[in-house]
Motif scaffolding. Sequence first.
Motif, PDB file in Angstrom:
ATOM      1  N   CYS A 170      20.043 -15.260 -17.891  1.00 37.61           N
ATOM      2  CA  CYS A 170      20.698 -15.403 -19.194  1.00 37.61           C
ATOM      3  C   CYS A 170      21.286 -16.813 -19.332  1.00 37.61           C
ATOM      4  O   CYS A 170      21.196 -17.437 -20.395  1.00 37.61           O
ATOM      5  CB  CYS A 170      21.793 -14.348 -19.343  1.00 37.61           C
ATOM      6  N   GLN A 171      21.886 -17.333 -18.250  1.00 32.75           N
ATOM      7  CA  GLN A 171      22.432 -18.686 -18.283  1.00 32.75           C
ATOM      8  C   GLN A 171      21.330 -19.716 -18.506  1.00 32.75           C
ATOM      9  O   GLN A 171      21.512 -20.693 -19.233  1.00 32.75           O
ATOM     10  CB  GLN A 171      23.175 -19.008 -16.989  1.00 32.75           C
ATOM     11  N   VAL A 172      20.169 -19.499 -17.888  1.00 28.03           N
ATOM     12  CA  VAL A 172      19.036 -20.399 -18.080  1.00 28.03           C
ATOM     13  C   VAL A 172      18.647 -20.454 -19.563  1.00 28.03           C
ATOM     14  O   VAL A 172      18.424 -21.527 -20.130  1.00 28.03           O
ATOM     15  CB  VAL A 172      17.836 -19.942 -17.224  1.00 28.03           C
ATOM     16  N   VAL A 173      18.563 -19.293 -20.188  1.00 28.85           N
ATOM     17  CA  VAL A 173      18.203 -19.235 -21.611  1.00 28.85           C
ATOM     18  C   VAL A 173      19.257 -19.950 -22.446  1.00 28.85           C
ATOM     19  O   VAL A 173      18.932 -20.708 -23.381  1.00 28.85           O
ATOM     20  CB  VAL A 173      18.040 -17.780 -22.075  1.00 28.85           C
ATOM     21  N   THR A 243      18.911 -25.107 -14.494  1.00 27.98           N
ATOM     22  CA  THR A 243      17.836 -24.232 -14.938  1.00 27.98           C
ATOM     23  C   THR A 243      16.723 -24.201 -13.894  1.00 27.98           C
ATOM     24  O   THR A 243      16.233 -23.126 -13.512  1.00 27.98           O
ATOM     25  CB  THR A 243      17.273 -24.725 -16.289  1.00 27.98           C
ATOM     26  N   LYS A 244      16.328 -25.368 -13.418  1.00 24.68           N
ATOM     27  CA  LYS A 244      15.282 -25.473 -12.400  1.00 24.68           C
ATOM     28  C   LYS A 244      15.719 -24.804 -11.096  1.00 24.68           C
ATOM     29  O   LYS A 244      14.960 -24.039 -10.491  1.00 24.68           O
ATOM     30  CB  LYS A 244      14.954 -26.944 -12.153  1.00 24.68           C
ATOM     31  N   LYS A 245      16.964 -25.062 -10.651  1.00 26.13           N
ATOM     32  CA  LYS A 245      17.446 -24.502  -9.392  1.00 26.13           C
ATOM     33  C   LYS A 245      17.537 -22.979  -9.465  1.00 26.13           C
ATOM     34  O   LYS A 245      17.167 -22.278  -8.513  1.00 26.13           O
ATOM     35  CB  LYS A 245      18.819 -25.084  -9.046  1.00 26.13           C
ATOM     36  N   ILE A 246      18.035 -22.460 -10.575  1.00 23.31           N
ATOM     37  CA  ILE A 246      18.189 -21.012 -10.725  1.00 23.31           C
ATOM     38  C   ILE A 246      16.821 -20.329 -10.719  1.00 23.31           C
ATOM     39  O   ILE A 246      16.625 -19.301 -10.067  1.00 23.31           O
ATOM     40  CB  ILE A 246      18.956 -20.678 -12.019  1.00 23.31           C
ATOM     41  N   MET A 247      15.860 -20.908 -11.450  1.00 18.44           N
ATOM     42  CA  MET A 247      14.527 -20.307 -11.492  1.00 18.44           C
ATOM     43  C   MET A 247      13.870 -20.339 -10.117  1.00 18.44           C
ATOM     44  O   MET A 247      13.233 -19.363  -9.699  1.00 18.44           O
ATOM     45  CB  MET A 247      13.656 -21.031 -12.523  1.00 18.44           C
ATOM     46  N   GLU A 248      14.023 -21.431  -9.391  1.00 15.39           N
ATOM     47  CA  GLU A 248      13.454 -21.515  -8.045  1.00 15.39           C
ATOM     48  C   GLU A 248      14.131 -20.528  -7.111  1.00 15.39           C
ATOM     49  O   GLU A 248      13.488 -19.967  -6.213  1.00 15.39           O
ATOM     50  CB  GLU A 248      13.597 -22.942  -7.511  1.00 15.39           C
ATOM     51  N   ASN A 249      15.414 -20.270  -7.324  1.00 16.83           N
ATOM     52  CA  ASN A 249      16.149 -19.315  -6.493  1.00 16.83           C
ATOM     53  C   ASN A 249      15.667 -17.887  -6.717  1.00 16.83           C
ATOM     54  O   ASN A 249      15.884 -17.012  -5.879  1.00 16.83           O
ATOM     55  CB  ASN A 249      17.652 -19.418  -6.785  1.00 16.83           C
ATOM     56  N   MET A 250      15.018 -17.663  -7.848  1.00 17.80           N
ATOM     57  CA  MET A 250      14.431 -16.353  -8.140  1.00 17.80           C
ATOM     58  C   MET A 250      12.928 -16.347  -7.832  1.00 17.80           C
ATOM     59  O   MET A 250      12.207 -15.474  -8.303  1.00 17.80           O
ATOM     60  CB  MET A 250      14.668 -15.981  -9.611  1.00 17.80           C
ATOM     61  N   ASP A 251      12.463 -17.364  -7.080  1.00 15.47           N
ATOM     62  CA  ASP A 251      11.030 -17.513  -6.786  1.00 15.47           C
ATOM     63  C   ASP A 251      10.222 -17.695  -8.060  1.00 15.47           C
ATOM     64  O   ASP A 251       9.047 -17.315  -8.132  1.00 15.47           O
ATOM     65  CB  ASP A 251      10.494 -16.310  -5.995  1.00 15.47           C
ATOM     66  N   GLY A 252      10.868 -18.261  -9.063  1.00 15.66           N
ATOM     67  CA  GLY A 252      10.201 -18.537 -10.331  1.00 15.66           C
ATOM     68  C   GLY A 252      10.052 -20.034 -10.551  1.00 15.66           C
ATOM     69  O   GLY A 252      10.162 -20.827  -9.614  1.00 15.66           O
ATOM     70  N   ARG A 264       7.782 -27.429 -25.561  1.00 13.87           N
ATOM     71  CA  ARG A 264       7.604 -26.047 -25.111  1.00 13.87           C
ATOM     72  C   ARG A 264       8.123 -25.923 -23.686  1.00 13.87           C
ATOM     73  O   ARG A 264       7.612 -26.571 -22.768  1.00 13.87           O
ATOM     74  CB  ARG A 264       6.127 -25.639 -25.143  1.00 13.87           C
ATOM     75  N   PHE A 265       9.170 -25.124 -23.526  1.00 15.81           N
ATOM     76  CA  PHE A 265       9.690 -24.801 -22.200  1.00 15.81           C
ATOM     77  C   PHE A 265       9.113 -23.445 -21.799  1.00 15.81           C
ATOM     78  O   PHE A 265       9.086 -22.515 -22.599  1.00 15.81           O
ATOM     79  CB  PHE A 265      11.215 -24.724 -22.206  1.00 15.81           C
ATOM     80  N   CYS A 266       8.714 -23.353 -20.562  1.00 13.23           N
ATOM     81  CA  CYS A 266       8.099 -22.120 -20.061  1.00 13.23           C
ATOM     82  C   CYS A 266       8.828 -21.648 -18.803  1.00 13.23           C
ATOM     83  O   CYS A 266       8.906 -22.388 -17.814  1.00 13.23           O
ATOM     84  CB  CYS A 266       6.624 -22.372 -19.764  1.00 13.23           C
ATOM     85  N   LEU A 267       9.391 -20.445 -18.857  1.00 18.95           N
ATOM     86  CA  LEU A 267      10.081 -19.845 -17.720  1.00 18.95           C
ATOM     87  C   LEU A 267       9.204 -18.751 -17.126  1.00 18.95           C
ATOM     88  O   LEU A 267       8.759 -17.861 -17.839  1.00 18.95           O
ATOM     89  CB  LEU A 267      11.417 -19.227 -18.153  1.00 18.95           C
ATOM     90  N   SER A 268       8.978 -18.824 -15.825  1.00 17.53           N
ATOM     91  CA  SER A 268       8.199 -17.790 -15.145  1.00 17.53           C
ATOM     92  C   SER A 268       9.039 -17.173 -14.036  1.00 17.53           C
ATOM     93  O   SER A 268       9.678 -17.885 -13.257  1.00 17.53           O
ATOM     94  CB  SER A 268       6.916 -18.381 -14.539  1.00 17.53           C
ATOM     95  N   VAL A 269       9.058 -15.851 -13.982  1.00 15.00           N
ATOM     96  CA  VAL A 269       9.823 -15.137 -12.968  1.00 15.00           C
ATOM     97  C   VAL A 269       8.962 -13.986 -12.454  1.00 15.00           C
ATOM     98  O   VAL A 269       8.172 -13.419 -13.217  1.00 15.00           O
ATOM     99  CB  VAL A 269      11.164 -14.619 -13.559  1.00 15.00           C
ATOM    100  N   PRO A 270       9.050 -13.655 -11.163  1.00 17.27           N
ATOM    101  CA  PRO A 270       8.178 -12.612 -10.601  1.00 17.27           C
ATOM    102  C   PRO A 270       8.364 -11.256 -11.271  1.00 17.27           C
ATOM    103  O   PRO A 270       9.484 -10.864 -11.608  1.00 17.27           O
ATOM    104  CB  PRO A 270       8.598 -12.550  -9.126  1.00 17.27           C
ATOM    105  N   LYS A 271       7.265 -10.551 -11.447  1.00 17.85           N
ATOM    106  CA  LYS A 271       7.323  -9.179 -11.941  1.00 17.85           C
ATOM    107  C   LYS A 271       7.813  -8.262 -10.827  1.00 17.85           C
ATOM    108  O   LYS A 271       7.811  -8.622  -9.651  1.00 17.85           O
ATOM    109  CB  LYS A 271       5.943  -8.717 -12.400  1.00 17.85           C
ATOM    110  N   VAL A 272       8.193  -7.079 -11.212  1.00 18.19           N
ATOM    111  CA  VAL A 272       8.651  -6.092 -10.240  1.00 18.19           C
ATOM    112  C   VAL A 272       7.561  -5.803  -9.211  1.00 18.19           C
ATOM    113  O   VAL A 272       7.793  -5.855  -8.006  1.00 18.19           O
ATOM    114  CB  VAL A 272       9.063  -4.781 -10.947  1.00 18.19           C
ATOM    115  N   ALA A 273       6.378  -5.535  -9.675  1.00 21.05           N
ATOM    116  CA  ALA A 273       5.292  -5.147  -8.776  1.00 21.05           C
ATOM    117  C   ALA A 273       4.949  -6.256  -7.790  1.00 21.05           C
ATOM    118  O   ALA A 273       4.522  -5.998  -6.669  1.00 21.05           O
ATOM    119  CB  ALA A 273       4.051  -4.775  -9.583  1.00 21.05           C
ATOM    120  N   ALA A 274       5.140  -7.516  -8.204  1.00 24.45           N
ATOM    121  CA  ALA A 274       4.795  -8.635  -7.332  1.00 24.45           C
ATOM    122  C   ALA A 274       5.908  -8.971  -6.351  1.00 24.45           C
ATOM    123  O   ALA A 274       5.672  -9.578  -5.314  1.00 24.45           O
ATOM    124  CB  ALA A 274       4.492  -9.870  -8.192  1.00 24.45           C
TER     125      ALA A 274
END
Length: 283
Positions: A170-173, A243-252, A264-274
């Motif tokens: 949420c903070q990243v957004v 933003t970069k550090k938080i996403m990397e901390n989530m393996d995103g 265009r900013f693009c945020l990627s975060v792992p899915k549950v199944a992955a």
Amino acid sequence: MKKLKESEKSYLDLAKKYEAAETVNQNLEKRIQDELAKNREKDYVLIQQSRLAAMGEMIASMGHQWRQPLNSLSLLVQDVREALEFGEIDDQYIDRFTRESMIQIKNMSRTINDFRKFYQPNKEKTLFSVGESIEDALTIFSTSLITHKIQVEFEYRGQYMAYGFPNEYCQVVLNLLANTRDAFVQNDINNRKIIIKLAETEKDITAEFIDNAGGIDQALLEKIFDPYFTTRIHGTGLGLYMTKKIMENMDGSVMVENIGDGARFCLSVPKVAAAVKPELMSV
């Protein structure tokens, strides 16, 4: 006999070299651990600075959101004196006064809960809805969006469940929204618009934030995620870095590119199944 002594000497030399190498390795390992600890401490300090900057933004937004209910409560209270003078106070008046007052108080209480939820740290990764986290950020940032006449198009179907830290996401957004708002103002853009799209692959949930704020100088694209780098007059240079550090901390990950008349900013975060083992998902 002589060969035996030479062999023993060679063995002792090798043992000394091995011992020396072990000492060097231990010292090197200690230095690596010390540097990692220093980096973690530095990141913690930067996270706190970033949160303090975001807190200022949130307090201003909270003040705007409280203004209307406070004004309504003020009018209700002032009306009591006139109602008393004109003999209008009865059970029906009291019921209406109580009902309308509680509506405004609940609105203010809900605002507090929204902000308190945002500032509760997530100590462990958990399952969360990317769409709902974005909605929470838009709710918190809504006053600023209205004030600066920024139109947001965001429509999603499904939960888009990811694995990470929902409050940090949420903070990243919020960081991206604040950065885009400032770009709109700095570039004096009319017809301001942000489009948010969600998509998924086998492994990731991706959120795209597309704006028409004029884009980013091509020479600066590789630097905007660096700490303390900013193009804003009063910017801290921490928002996009965190933003970069938080996403990397989530393996995103986070990436940016110029597209059309904006970025265009693009945020990627792992899915549950992955990210979660099947046996954990069934718990």
